[in-house]
Motif scaffolding. Structure first.
Motif, PDB file in Angstrom:
ATOM      1  N   GLN A  46      63.759  30.922  61.801  1.00 36.99           N
ATOM      2  CA  GLN A  46      64.050  32.038  60.915  1.00 36.99           C
ATOM      3  C   GLN A  46      62.788  32.873  60.801  1.00 36.99           C
ATOM      4  OE1 GLN A  46      64.994  29.662  57.400  1.00 36.99           O
ATOM      5  NE2 GLN A  46      63.702  31.009  56.215  1.00 36.99           N
ATOM      6  N   GLU A  50      60.507  35.392  55.565  1.00 34.69           N
ATOM      7  CA  GLU A  50      61.422  34.789  54.602  1.00 34.69           C
ATOM      8  C   GLU A  50      60.752  33.574  53.983  1.00 34.69           C
ATOM      9  OE1 GLU A  50      65.142  34.028  56.517  1.00 34.69           O
ATOM     10  OE2 GLU A  50      65.375  36.098  57.110  1.00 34.69           O
ATOM     11  N   THR A  51      59.771  33.814  53.129  1.00 33.95           N
ATOM     12  CA  THR A  51      58.994  32.725  52.551  1.00 33.95           C
ATOM     13  C   THR A  51      59.154  32.612  51.040  1.00 33.95           C
ATOM     14  OG1 THR A  51      57.048  34.127  52.377  1.00 33.95           O
ATOM     15  CG2 THR A  51      57.272  32.792  54.393  1.00 33.95           C
ATOM     16  N   PHE A  52      60.014  33.426  50.465  1.00 32.42           N
ATOM     17  CA  PHE A  52      60.318  33.245  49.054  1.00 32.42           C
ATOM     18  C   PHE A  52      61.707  33.775  48.759  1.00 32.42           C
ATOM     19  CE2 PHE A  52      59.097  37.651  48.677  1.00 32.42           C
ATOM     20  CZ  PHE A  52      59.743  38.119  47.541  1.00 32.42           C
ATOM     21  N   LYS A  53      62.246  33.294  47.643  1.00 31.72           N
ATOM     22  CA  LYS A  53      63.559  33.739  47.213  1.00 31.72           C
ATOM     23  C   LYS A  53      63.482  34.066  45.736  1.00 31.72           C
ATOM     24  CE  LYS A  53      68.432  32.706  47.622  1.00 31.72           C
ATOM     25  NZ  LYS A  53      69.429  31.771  48.097  1.00 31.72           N
ATOM     26  N   ASP A  54      64.106  35.180  45.366  1.00 28.40           N
ATOM     27  CA  ASP A  54      64.097  35.669  44.002  1.00 28.40           C
ATOM     28  C   ASP A  54      65.264  35.071  43.223  1.00 28.40           C
ATOM     29  OD1 ASP A  54      64.855  37.707  41.820  1.00 28.40           O
ATOM     30  OD2 ASP A  54      62.884  38.382  42.483  1.00 28.40           O
ATOM     31  N   PHE A  55      64.964  34.558  42.028  1.00 32.50           N
ATOM     32  CA  PHE A  55      65.987  34.003  41.143  1.00 32.50           C
ATOM     33  C   PHE A  55      65.843  34.622  39.755  1.00 32.50           C
ATOM     34  CE2 PHE A  55      65.567  30.717  44.379  1.00 32.50           C
ATOM     35  CZ  PHE A  55      66.888  30.410  44.649  1.00 32.50           C
ATOM     36  N   GLU A  59      60.467  33.273  41.073  1.00 28.55           N
ATOM     37  CA  GLU A  59      60.400  33.330  42.528  1.00 28.55           C
ATOM     38  C   GLU A  59      60.084  31.923  43.006  1.00 28.55           C
ATOM     39  OE1 GLU A  59      58.469  37.799  43.116  1.00 28.55           O
ATOM     40  OE2 GLU A  59      57.276  36.026  43.585  1.00 28.55           O
ATOM     41  N   HIS A  61      58.634  30.097  46.216  1.00 26.22           N
ATOM     42  CA  HIS A  61      57.913  30.328  47.469  1.00 26.22           C
ATOM     43  C   HIS A  61      57.896  29.028  48.259  1.00 26.22           C
ATOM     44  CE1 HIS A  61      56.062  34.311  46.520  1.00 26.22           C
ATOM     45  NE2 HIS A  61      56.527  33.947  45.342  1.00 26.22           N
ATOM     46  N   VAL A 166      67.281  26.496  47.752  1.00 27.01           N
ATOM     47  CA  VAL A 166      66.746  27.268  48.871  1.00 27.01           C
ATOM     48  C   VAL A 166      66.914  26.431  50.128  1.00 27.01           C
ATOM     49  CG1 VAL A 166      64.662  28.271  49.869  1.00 27.01           C
ATOM     50  CG2 VAL A 166      65.019  28.395  47.415  1.00 27.01           C
ATOM     51  N   LYS A 167      67.240  27.080  51.234  1.00 27.71           N
ATOM     52  CA  LYS A 167      67.321  26.388  52.519  1.00 27.71           C
ATOM     53  C   LYS A 167      66.315  27.030  53.462  1.00 27.71           C
ATOM     54  CE  LYS A 167      71.341  25.160  53.987  1.00 27.71           C
ATOM     55  NZ  LYS A 167      71.634  23.755  54.145  1.00 27.71           N
ATOM     56  N   LEU A 168      65.462  26.185  54.052  1.00 28.00           N
ATOM     57  CA  LEU A 168      64.466  26.634  55.016  1.00 28.00           C
ATOM     58  C   LEU A 168      64.753  25.928  56.330  1.00 28.00           C
ATOM     59  CD1 LEU A 168      61.746  27.994  55.837  1.00 28.00           C
ATOM     60  CD2 LEU A 168      60.611  25.945  54.947  1.00 28.00           C
TER      61      LEU A 168
END
Length: 175
Positions: A46, A50-55, A59, A61, A166-168
């Motif tokens: 990926q 795409e190293t963080f996701k906002d909630f 955040e 990370h 989160v899925k990495l």
């Protein structure tokens, strides 16, 4: 998307960073890549941005890299075994205080399930690390050959009832 990444990077540079040395090293690795042995680096499954996701107010990370990409000093300081056959996952949770204010690290419970695309579960135990204001969780997992690892990350910030998920997914190549 490149313009969006550039804008995001410039915003990050103007904030006061709550990152410790390990997190700063991981962030730098994402921005400039590893200059040692580039022929052994696999392309990620990926995009690296795409190293963080906002909630909402938080955040999450996250990053994963082979442990031989860490400097010997950083690995020694955190008790991490440097190896082309080991991958380290790093997760941190930041709370948003105001629109342009620095994000604040918060305590969180971090649970991770790691597996490859064959469905083989990987043993990963997350441990808390703190340095000054920085708080993050790290865990290590072994790899063999070329593997795409999936990390299902569940984070519950202190005081919150429901976890953030989160899925990495990243590809790694060992020696």
């Amino acid at each position: 998307m490149l313009n969006n990444t550039s804008r995001h990077t410039s915003v990050r540079k103007t904030r006061t960073s709550p990152m410790g040395p390990l997190l700063a090293l991981l962030a730098a690795t994402l921005l400039v890549g590893c200059t040692e042995q580039p022929e052994q680096r696999a392309m990620p499954a990926q995009a690296l941005d795409e190293t963080f996701k906002d909630f909402g107010n938080y955040e999450v990370h996250f990053n994963a890299l082979r442990t031989d990409e860490l400097t010997p000093e950083i690995a020694r300081a955190y008790g991490i075994q440097r190896s082309a056959n080991r991958v380290m996952l790093n997760v941190t949770v930041l709370r948003k205080e105001a629109e342009h204010a620095p994000r604040k690290p918060v305590e969180a419970t971090v649970a991770v399930d790691a597996y490859n695309l064959n469905g083989q579960l990987k043993d990963i135990e997350m441990r808390r690390v703190s340095e000054g204001e920085a708080i993050y969780s790290i865990g290590e997992v072994t790899i063999a050959g070329t593997e795409i690892l999936v990390f299902d990350i569940n984070v519950t910030p202190q005081g919150e009832a429901a976890p953030f998920n989160v899925k990495l997914k990243r590809e790694f190549v060992s020696n």
